[in-house]
Design an enzyme around this catalytic site. Sequence first.
Site, PDB file in Angstrom:
ATOM      1  CG  ASP A 217      -1.946   1.036   1.261  1.00  8.02           C
ATOM      2  OD1 ASP A 217      -2.747   1.091   0.305  1.00  8.02           O
ATOM      3  OD2 ASP A 217      -1.982   1.826   2.230  1.00  8.02           O
ATOM      4  CD  GLU A 265      15.274 -14.450   4.677  1.00  8.63           C
ATOM      5  OE1 GLU A 265      14.355 -14.964   5.378  1.00  8.63           O
ATOM      6  OE2 GLU A 265      15.892 -13.430   5.014  1.00  8.63           O
TER       7      GLU A 265
END
Length: 548
Positions: A217, A265
């Site tokens: 956002d 990751e």
Amino acid sequence: MSIHIKEEPMTEYRVGAEWWRSAVIYQIYPRSFADANGDGIGDLVGISSKIPYLSSLGIDAIWLSPFYRSPQMDAGYDVADYCDVDPLFGRLDDFDRMLEQAHEKGIKVIIDLVPNHTSSAHSWFQSALKTPVGSAERNRYLFSDGKGENGEFPPNKWQSVFGGDAWSRIPGETQWYLHLFDSSQPDLNWECPEVRAEFEDILRFWLKRGVDGFRVDVAHSLVKVPGLPDWESEDPEESAMNVGPMWDQEGVHDIYRSWNKVLKEFAGDRMLVAEAWVQPQSRLARYVRSDEMHQAFNFDYLLTHWDARALREVIDTSMAAAAHVGAPTTWVMSNHDTVRHTSRYGLSNPGTRPRGIDASREQPDEALGLRRARAAALLTHALPGSAYIYQGEELGLPEHTTLDAAHRQDPRFFRTNGEEVGRDGCRVPIPWVSGEASYGFSTAGESWLPQPESFAQYSADVQQGNPQSTLELYRQLLQLRREYGLGSGSLTWLPSAQGVLLFDNGPIRIVINLTDMATALPDGQLLISSEPINQPYVLPANAAAWLR
């Protein structure tokens, strides 16, 4: 009838194999999608119940607007706890089941992340209010002393995007806190290492649960110019969205580079998409460099009027800017913050973006708006890159343009004293069954915003199986898009009549007639058209077709 066409040189755009480069992503506004517990507000179990519908539509992913714990002062974009589900929408277990069911159907799940601000009910902000000036707790937010003898004036002249001052004073103090949006949404201080570490932990929390990406956002607002210098603008949303000291600062890119590393990751091509109202396209492209985000919403495309020349220009500049950094572009026509394009295209200036429509303002031509929206869908889904669908778009839903003020809930409406109508009209719950209360949205027939009577004709059950319906048009579109690999294809413009767009993407020739007169249709096997082709080799006004 045959038309000789001399092809222009093909423009090549680099693409990769990651799923998000060519995905069709469906935005779900949870409170307005499907209500399973009968309280009139959509929920996660309701979303789960519609996974088969979404699968049959042919989408690749869903994006969920916020469902976190929140006082709901701004429909969930005021987050009190980023790692839990608000009871309005269910529980974490409900999210996990919904995620699992989506993945079983091959549908990726993207969730909204709101990093510019928290809710004023967040434990961090409540702690800040209880600690003295200069405390570590206050350093997480943007507090500043007011001007005047007793600090009675705001620290600067910044205005809220939602109207009014961007500052609120702490009762009994000389200090104020910054909120670029509602006063219930205090801005975080992204120069604070604790804030940065917290959001990396939030990312990992949801990535470990299996989410495939995040919509970020107001991604261009996190970093402000040091010292918060004065800035005045008559229109803080549009004229200052990327030129003021609160927007599009260089420091945001370091944040997204660190987030990119967090996503790496985890296996599975996880992605970040930026909500960044940034111009020009070359500056927006900086958010999607190879070590930052993966997509950015193409708001220039959303804002383009119903005009062939303007659309061609925005398509070219968008694709060139994104290709320069090796990224795909995105194509989006509507979302939860804008008047639905079906209604915008029906205005006297088709495609303009009003800040809401109510009964006192120009009423769109509903039939003409839908006709143009169907043609625009053929344009959007023929373009290389990723396409977004806002829930109900596939039904051809119009804006609720006569919603009474008594029902409005958007803080924009209240902070501007009704001068801005706000966004409630595009957030009305969608219709599923024409003959039921709330059109099948809620098991108890309730609806947090009233639906217009016209929604009955747009309900999913009425359109199901009707080859002329907008729902079936979208299903066929997405099937053909996938079959011919248009999302990962390339675009070649062809000479065309004035007011007409003509281009090839692979073996598919796309014709978009943006005029009010019929135009010649080239030779080829007709695969799909937005309106019936009743006369051979003639494409009706405000219509589009794909040919092989």
